[in-house]
Design a protein around this motif. Structure first.
Motif, PDB file in Angstrom:
ATOM      1  N   ARG A   1       3.853   5.039   0.734  1.00  0.00           N
ATOM      2  CA  ARG A   1       2.593   4.746   0.052  1.00  0.00           C
ATOM      3  C   ARG A   1       2.811   3.760  -1.087  1.00  0.00           C
ATOM      4  NH1 ARG A   1       1.515  10.695  -1.057  1.00  0.00           N
ATOM      5  NH2 ARG A   1       1.759  11.504   1.033  1.00  0.00           N
ATOM      6  N   SER A   2       1.830   2.907  -1.283  1.00  0.00           N
ATOM      7  CA  SER A   2       1.874   1.962  -2.391  1.00  0.00           C
ATOM      8  C   SER A   2       1.514   2.700  -3.684  1.00  0.00           C
ATOM      9  CB  SER A   2       0.847   0.866  -2.098  1.00  0.00           C
ATOM     10  OG  SER A   2       1.031  -0.238  -2.916  1.00  0.00           O
ATOM     11  N   PRO A   3       2.073   2.418  -4.819  1.00  0.00           N
ATOM     12  CA  PRO A   3       3.015   1.374  -5.173  1.00  0.00           C
ATOM     13  C   PRO A   3       4.481   1.776  -5.013  1.00  0.00           C
ATOM     14  CG  PRO A   3       2.343   2.453  -7.183  1.00  0.00           C
ATOM     15  CD  PRO A   3       1.595   3.136  -6.029  1.00  0.00           C
TER      16      PRO A   3
ATOM     17  N   GLY B   1       9.309   6.622  -8.615  1.00  0.00           N
ATOM     18  CA  GLY B   1       8.772   5.289  -8.900  1.00  0.00           C
ATOM     19  C   GLY B   1       9.109   4.801 -10.295  1.00  0.00           C
TER      20      GLY B   1
ATOM     21  N   ARG C   1       6.252   2.373  -2.392  1.00  0.00           N
ATOM     22  CA  ARG C   1       6.890   1.600  -1.315  1.00  0.00           C
ATOM     23  C   ARG C   1       7.445   0.291  -1.868  1.00  0.00           C
ATOM     24  NH1 ARG C   1       2.606   0.869   2.281  1.00  0.00           N
ATOM     25  NH2 ARG C   1       1.950  -0.831   0.946  1.00  0.00           N
ATOM     26  N   GLU C   2       6.657  -0.413  -2.682  1.00  0.00           N
ATOM     27  CA  GLU C   2       7.091  -1.697  -3.236  1.00  0.00           C
ATOM     28  C   GLU C   2       8.191  -1.512  -4.286  1.00  0.00           C
ATOM     29  OE1 GLU C   2       3.214  -2.062  -1.369  1.00  0.00           O
ATOM     30  OE2 GLU C   2       3.840  -0.754  -2.982  1.00  0.00           O
ATOM     31  N   GLN C   3       8.091  -0.456  -5.064  1.00  0.00           N
ATOM     32  CA  GLN C   3       9.128  -0.187  -6.072  1.00  0.00           C
ATOM     33  C   GLN C   3      10.465   0.109  -5.399  1.00  0.00           C
ATOM     34  OE1 GLN C   3       6.835   2.936  -7.864  1.00  0.00           O
ATOM     35  NE2 GLN C   3       6.467   1.724  -9.718  1.00  0.00           N
TER      36      GLN C   3
END
Length: 114
Positions: A20-22, A99, A24-26
């Motif tokens: 899930r974002s955010p 995160g 996933r990006e972290q």
């Protein structure tokens, strides 16, 4: 009853926290040693006892932790893999910690540092 098919549909639609974002990006932006250290920190903060010896399985770094009689394995893959992290606990405090631990909040420069 028709509850079982509905439950199966709901479970199949659930997504892992790491996808899930955010988060996933972290996770994608962090390097592997940073992810391993952050996961160990978050396991400890959420009451898990971390196995001090890491492992490798299928090309992934494995961090193992225990809470009582429950064992969980977190698999950390190389940066080019999607998803970057699999496994881990069904423990919201762990994922909520991960995160910020890999991407600490950047504070604005203070007036005295300008």
């Amino acid at each position: 009853m028709r509850v079982a098919p509905l439950l199966l549909i709901l479970v199949s639609c659930a997504t892992a926290p790491a996808t899930r974002s955010p988060l996933r990006e972290q996770l994608a932006a962090a390097d592997t040693p940073q992810l391993e250290q952050a996961s160990r920190t978050c396991f400890a903060k959420s009451g898990w006892k971390v196995d001090p010896l890491g492992g490798v399985s299928g090309g992934a770094e494995v961090v193992t932790a225990y809470k009582g009689k429950t064992r969980t394995d977190l698999y950390i893959y190389s940066a080019d893999m999607k998803p970057r992290v699999t496994g881990g606990p069904d423990d919201e405090p762990f994922w909520a910690c991960l995160g910020p631990e890999v991407a600490p909040v950047k504070t604005a420069p203070s007036a005295s540092s300008k």
